[in-house]
Design a protein around this motif. Sequence first.
Motif, mmCIF file in Angstrom:
data_model
loop_
_atom_site.group_PDB
_atom_site.id
_atom_site.type_symbol
_atom_site.label_atom_id
_atom_site.label_comp_id
_atom_site.label_asym_id
_atom_site.label_seq_id
_atom_site.Cartn_x
_atom_site.Cartn_y
_atom_site.Cartn_z
ATOM 1 N N GLY A 1 -35.185 -22.088 -6.575
ATOM 2 C CA GLY A 1 -35.286 -20.778 -7.189
ATOM 3 C C GLY A 1 -33.933 -20.161 -7.459
ATOM 4 N N SER B 1 -39.101 -21.231 -16.434
ATOM 5 C CA SER B 1 -39.565 -21.401 -15.063
ATOM 6 C C SER B 1 -40.619 -22.507 -14.983
ATOM 7 C CB SER B 1 -40.147 -20.084 -14.546
ATOM 8 O OG SER B 1 -40.786 -20.262 -13.316
ATOM 9 N N LYS C 1 -39.936 -26.078 -13.332
ATOM 10 C CA LYS C 1 -40.567 -25.912 -12.019
ATOM 11 C C LYS C 1 -39.593 -25.183 -11.082
ATOM 12 C CE LYS C 1 -43.687 -29.838 -12.464
ATOM 13 N NZ LYS C 1 -43.905 -29.566 -13.826
ATOM 14 N N SER D 1 -38.568 -21.291 -9.567
ATOM 15 C CA SER D 1 -38.944 -19.898 -9.355
ATOM 16 C C SER D 1 -37.771 -18.994 -9.726
ATOM 17 C CB SER D 1 -39.324 -19.662 -7.898
ATOM 18 O OG SER D 1 -40.485 -20.381 -7.578
ATOM 19 N N GLY E 1 -44.035 -18.690 -11.676
ATOM 20 C CA GLY E 1 -42.853 -18.929 -10.864
ATOM 21 C C GLY E 1 -41.936 -17.727 -10.856
#
Length: 141
Positions: free
Chosen positions: A56, A76, A80, A82, A113
């Motif tokens: 993230g 996002s 994949k 966040s 995400g």
Amino acid sequence: GGDYPDRLRARAAPFTAVYTTLFNLVRHYNGFPALVVRDIGPDAITELHRLAGPAGLILQGKSPGDEDLEHLQKLSGSLKLSLGLPLPVRDAAALSDRFTAISRLIGRNIPTGLFYVSDGEISHDTPAEVLHDLIARIQGA
């Protein structure tokens, strides 16, 4: 700032080695490796993800407009990754507008995400009513 991608490319090898190792350690202990970044655009997000592989990013600084929010949501999903989207807690009027825009996007794209973050530290003199209102709106979103 704006020269972030250039500075990242100039130090890609040591950056990748250090952060990949740190993120692997965090993942080993079931943690969530995230970086706090300021004022970077979508291209830099993609490159940072490619180099270091964080789970993230917490975006600080420039508040994304509606088109940028849509692009960040797609980014996002494709990476994949966040993304913490900044809420300007220091400015109650801007906070309300940004919260509405981000909530609308998150509500249309569940699961997503994307998540809320304050844009920097929340000042000690922020009125409690602003925070109470924000909490109530998040709970009702």
